[in-house]
Design a protein around this motif. Structure first.
Motif, PDB file in Angstrom:
ATOM      1  N   ALA A 185       0.840  -1.198   0.000  1.00  0.00           N
ATOM      2  CA  ALA A 185       0.000   0.000   0.000  1.00  0.00           C
ATOM      3  C   ALA A 185       0.876   1.249   0.000  1.00  0.00           C
ATOM      4  CB  ALA A 185      -0.924   0.003   1.207  1.00  0.00           C
ATOM      5  N   TYR A 186       0.436   2.227  -0.774  1.00  0.00           N
ATOM      6  CA  TYR A 186       1.227   3.440  -1.010  1.00  0.00           C
ATOM      7  C   TYR A 186       1.185   4.373   0.192  1.00  0.00           C
ATOM      8  CZ  TYR A 186       2.555   7.985  -2.859  1.00  0.00           C
ATOM      9  OH  TYR A 186       3.156   9.200  -3.043  1.00  0.00           O
ATOM     10  N   THR A 187       2.323   4.970   0.493  1.00  0.00           N
ATOM     11  CA  THR A 187       2.443   6.048   1.475  1.00  0.00           C
ATOM     12  C   THR A 187       3.241   7.184   0.852  1.00  0.00           C
ATOM     13  OG1 THR A 187       4.540   5.250   2.379  1.00  0.00           O
ATOM     14  CG2 THR A 187       2.513   4.363   3.364  1.00  0.00           C
ATOM     15  N   GLY A 188       3.158   8.356   1.463  1.00  0.00           N
ATOM     16  CA  GLY A 188       3.978   9.462   0.994  1.00  0.00           C
ATOM     17  C   GLY A 188       5.453   9.152   1.053  1.00  0.00           C
ATOM     18  N   GLN A 189       5.855   8.372   2.050  1.00  0.00           N
ATOM     19  CA  GLN A 189       7.257   7.977   2.141  1.00  0.00           C
ATOM     20  C   GLN A 189       7.646   7.105   0.959  1.00  0.00           C
ATOM     21  OE1 GLN A 189       8.545   6.332   5.879  1.00  0.00           O
ATOM     22  NE2 GLN A 189      10.411   5.477   4.998  1.00  0.00           N
ATOM     23  N   MET A 190       6.748   6.196   0.561  1.00  0.00           N
ATOM     24  CA  MET A 190       7.034   5.376  -0.620  1.00  0.00           C
ATOM     25  C   MET A 190       7.212   6.266  -1.837  1.00  0.00           C
ATOM     26  SD  MET A 190       4.729   2.362  -2.418  1.00  0.00           S
ATOM     27  CE  MET A 190       4.999   1.136  -1.136  1.00  0.00           C
ATOM     28  N   GLY A 191       6.335   7.257  -1.988  1.00  0.00           N
ATOM     29  CA  GLY A 191       6.451   8.184  -3.113  1.00  0.00           C
ATOM     30  C   GLY A 191       7.772   8.927  -3.099  1.00  0.00           C
ATOM     31  N   ALA A 192       8.198   9.355  -1.901  1.00  0.00           N
ATOM     32  CA  ALA A 192       9.477  10.059  -1.783  1.00  0.00           C
ATOM     33  C   ALA A 192      10.634   9.154  -2.172  1.00  0.00           C
ATOM     34  CB  ALA A 192       9.651  10.576  -0.362  1.00  0.00           C
ATOM     35  N   GLU A 193      10.548   7.891  -1.782  1.00  0.00           N
ATOM     36  CA  GLU A 193      11.624   6.961  -2.101  1.00  0.00           C
ATOM     37  C   GLU A 193      11.646   6.613  -3.585  1.00  0.00           C
ATOM     38  OE1 GLU A 193      11.243   3.701   0.652  1.00  0.00           O
ATOM     39  OE2 GLU A 193      11.724   4.962   2.385  1.00  0.00           O
ATOM     40  N   ILE A 194      10.474   6.475  -4.206  1.00  0.00           N
ATOM     41  CA  ILE A 194      10.418   6.264  -5.659  1.00  0.00           C
ATOM     42  C   ILE A 194      11.029   7.469  -6.377  1.00  0.00           C
ATOM     43  CG2 ILE A 194       8.890   6.040  -7.653  1.00  0.00           C
ATOM     44  CD1 ILE A 194       6.932   4.538  -5.781  1.00  0.00           C
ATOM     45  N   THR A 195      10.682   8.673  -5.912  1.00  0.00           N
ATOM     46  CA  THR A 195      11.245   9.891  -6.494  1.00  0.00           C
ATOM     47  C   THR A 195      12.762   9.858  -6.446  1.00  0.00           C
ATOM     48  OG1 THR A 195       9.319  11.184  -5.832  1.00  0.00           O
ATOM     49  CG2 THR A 195      11.330  12.411  -6.308  1.00  0.00           C
ATOM     50  N   ASP A 196      13.305   9.536  -5.283  1.00  0.00           N
ATOM     51  CA  ASP A 196      14.755   9.519  -5.116  1.00  0.00           C
ATOM     52  C   ASP A 196      15.397   8.473  -6.022  1.00  0.00           C
ATOM     53  OD1 ASP A 196      17.115  10.460  -3.322  1.00  0.00           O
ATOM     54  OD2 ASP A 196      17.256   8.267  -3.302  1.00  0.00           O
ATOM     55  N   ALA A 197      14.777   7.284  -6.105  1.00  0.00           N
ATOM     56  CA  ALA A 197      15.353   6.214  -6.932  1.00  0.00           C
ATOM     57  C   ALA A 197      15.386   6.613  -8.403  1.00  0.00           C
ATOM     58  CB  ALA A 197      14.552   4.927  -6.742  1.00  0.00           C
ATOM     59  N   PHE A 198      14.301   7.210  -8.905  1.00  0.00           N
ATOM     60  CA  PHE A 198      14.272   7.617 -10.307  1.00  0.00           C
ATOM     61  C   PHE A 198      15.218   8.780 -10.572  1.00  0.00           C
ATOM     62  CE2 PHE A 198      10.797   4.784 -10.984  1.00  0.00           C
ATOM     63  CZ  PHE A 198      10.708   4.608 -12.350  1.00  0.00           C
ATOM     64  N   GLU A 199      15.322   9.710  -9.647  1.00  0.00           N
ATOM     65  CA  GLU A 199      16.243  10.829  -9.857  1.00  0.00           C
ATOM     66  C   GLU A 199      17.690  10.359  -9.830  1.00  0.00           C
ATOM     67  OE1 GLU A 199      15.048  13.768  -6.993  1.00  0.00           O
ATOM     68  OE2 GLU A 199      13.486  14.564  -8.317  1.00  0.00           O
ATOM     69  N   ARG A 200      17.991   9.411  -8.968  1.00  0.00           N
ATOM     70  CA  ARG A 200      19.351   8.852  -8.958  1.00  0.00           C
ATOM     71  C   ARG A 200      19.628   8.096 -10.251  1.00  0.00           C
ATOM     72  NH1 ARG A 200      21.179   5.206  -5.809  1.00  0.00           N
ATOM     73  NH2 ARG A 200      19.215   4.314  -5.066  1.00  0.00           N
ATOM     74  N   ALA A 201      18.656   7.318 -10.718  1.00  0.00           N
ATOM     75  CA  ALA A 201      18.837   6.592 -11.978  1.00  0.00           C
ATOM     76  C   ALA A 201      19.024   7.552 -13.137  1.00  0.00           C
ATOM     77  CB  ALA A 201      17.634   5.686 -12.230  1.00  0.00           C
ATOM     78  N   ASP A 202      18.283   8.653 -13.127  1.00  0.00           N
ATOM     79  CA  ASP A 202      18.387   9.646 -14.193  1.00  0.00           C
ATOM     80  C   ASP A 202      19.802  10.204 -14.295  1.00  0.00           C
ATOM     81  OD1 ASP A 202      17.028  11.518 -16.158  1.00  0.00           O
ATOM     82  OD2 ASP A 202      17.846  12.970 -14.736  1.00  0.00           O
ATOM     83  N   GLY A 203      20.457  10.378 -13.163  1.00  0.00           N
ATOM     84  CA  GLY A 203      21.789  10.967 -13.168  1.00  0.00           C
ATOM     85  C   GLY A 203      22.932   9.978 -13.246  1.00  0.00           C
ATOM     86  N   ASP A 204      22.611   8.685 -13.289  1.00  0.00           N
ATOM     87  CA  ASP A 204      23.643   7.656 -13.278  1.00  0.00           C
ATOM     88  C   ASP A 204      23.771   7.045 -14.672  1.00  0.00           C
ATOM     89  OD1 ASP A 204      25.300   5.483 -12.890  1.00  0.00           O
ATOM     90  OD2 ASP A 204      24.266   4.745 -11.103  1.00  0.00           O
ATOM     91  N   ASP A 205      24.888   7.301 -15.341  1.00  0.00           N
ATOM     92  CA  ASP A 205      25.079   6.785 -16.700  1.00  0.00           C
ATOM     93  C   ASP A 205      25.184   5.267 -16.736  1.00  0.00           C
ATOM     94  OD1 ASP A 205      25.054   9.221 -18.168  1.00  0.00           O
ATOM     95  OD2 ASP A 205      27.066   9.667 -17.433  1.00  0.00           O
ATOM     96  N   ASN A 206      25.402   4.624 -15.604  1.00  0.00           N
ATOM     97  CA  ASN A 206      25.462   3.167 -15.576  1.00  0.00           C
ATOM     98  C   ASN A 206      24.074   2.532 -15.637  1.00  0.00           C
ATOM     99  OD1 ASN A 206      28.335   2.930 -15.317  1.00  0.00           O
ATOM    100  ND2 ASN A 206      28.127   3.582 -13.182  1.00  0.00           N
ATOM    101  N   VAL A 207      23.031   3.305 -15.349  1.00  0.00           N
ATOM    102  CA  VAL A 207      21.661   2.792 -15.393  1.00  0.00           C
ATOM    103  C   VAL A 207      21.067   3.096 -16.751  1.00  0.00           C
ATOM    104  CG1 VAL A 207      19.347   2.942 -14.409  1.00  0.00           C
ATOM    105  CG2 VAL A 207      21.347   3.097 -12.908  1.00  0.00           C
ATOM    106  N   ARG A 208      20.580   2.069 -17.441  1.00  0.00           N
ATOM    107  CA  ARG A 208      19.989   2.257 -18.765  1.00  0.00           C
ATOM    108  C   ARG A 208      18.472   2.100 -18.759  1.00  0.00           C
ATOM    109  NH1 ARG A 208      22.336   1.651 -23.526  1.00  0.00           N
ATOM    110  NH2 ARG A 208      20.392   2.707 -24.085  1.00  0.00           N
TER     111      ARG A 208
END
Length: 283
Positions: free
Chosen positions: A27-50
């Motif tokens: 079940a979704y929480t605001g904390q889950m949303g914050a963590e998804i945000t962080d994971a996608f932003e980190r992936a966006d900036g990491d050239d090793n992630v395709r």
């Protein structure tokens, strides 16, 4: 970085984000949303992630927002409701923006029930596949709510207005086969094969393609699919093609084709985006 409501694993160039509250059907929480945000932003900036795959732990993908607060679960005057609606960053940076703006393609591997925000969070992802037997529902009207997470914009783009109205106005749940027939998911696979198939799709999109070209193509398709005319796009894609034409990526792509070998693109999303990007800011 360690997370509490998701896990994040890297297998080669593929990042897998797993919603990880299995005892609550994720079940979704605001904390889950914050963590998804962080994971996608980190992936966006990491050239090793395709590419990024999102799935759920246990037998569910995401059973919607956490309603363990009872009837007041969505009342932001209380602690529980405030936590459900909490954003990653004040005024922006929420998980839908992070997914949509990410320069890496994303795949939702819907392994079980995905209702409410559990399905709307997948709409800005590029590919959705579902396990046979998964139940899906845009159940907002049955809770007195409206479609959230930008879904009233995303869903008609993906499946058309008539299908969107049918699903959202009834608020009923439906199975993976109906989701495929309606265009919401592209494939229905056996549960045991879901993650392997998601990784196959990720490799199809990344093993022989330029990371920069993928990042640009993804944004061009999303942002211009509903444009009333092609003229703004024509003003962007020609100069972008000219600028890209002199880049080492294009030389490598052509040379690899002529030599009948896999290309080795040198361009990096972190530093080789063309001057037209992001064109929506320039406009």
């Amino acid at each position: 970085m360690s997370y509490e409501h998701i896990t994040c694993d890297l297998d080669g160039a593929i990042m897998t984000v797993t919603l990880n509250r299995p005892d609550k059907l994720n079940a979704y929480t605001g904390q889950m949303g914050a963590e998804i945000t962080d994971a996608f932003e980190r992936a966006d900036g990491d050239d090793n992630v395709r590419a990024i795959i999102v799935t759920g732990a246990g037998r569910a993908f995401c059973a919607g927002a956490d309603v363990s607060g009872g009837a007041a679960s969505f009342d932001t005057s209380g602690k529980h409701g405030a936590g459900v609606f909490a954003s990653a960053k004040p005024g922006g940076g929420r998980f839908i923006e992070a997914i949509f703006n990410c320069r890496k393609p994303s795949i939702a591997a819907i392994n079980g029930p995905a209702v409410g925000v559990g399905i709307t969070m997948t709409l800005p992802m590029d590919v959705r596949i579902a396990a046979r037997g998964a139940k899906i529902g845009f159940i907002f009207a049955r809770r007195g709510l409206v479609p959230e997470a930008g879904s009233a914009w995303f869903l008609p783009k993906l499946v058309g207005l008539p299908q969107s109205l049918r699903w959202c106005l009834s608020g009923r749940t439906f199975d993976a086969d109906e989701a495929k027939a309606g265009g919401l998911v592209s494939e229905v696979v056996e549960p045991a094969e879901l993650l392997d198939r998601a990784k196959e799709i990720a490799r199809e999109m990344t093993e022989a393609t330029s990371p920069v070209a993928i990042a640009l193509t993804r944004q061009m398709l999303w942002r211009f699919a509903g444009a009333p005319a092609p003229f703004e796009l024509l003003g962007i894609d020609k100069p972008m093609s000219i600028e890209r034409g002199s880049h080492a990526d294009v030389r490598e792509g052509v040379q690899a084709f002529l030599e009948k070998r896999p290309p080795l693109f040198p361009g990096k999303v972190s530093q080789d985006m063309p001057s037209q990007y992001p064109w929506w800011d320039n406009a």
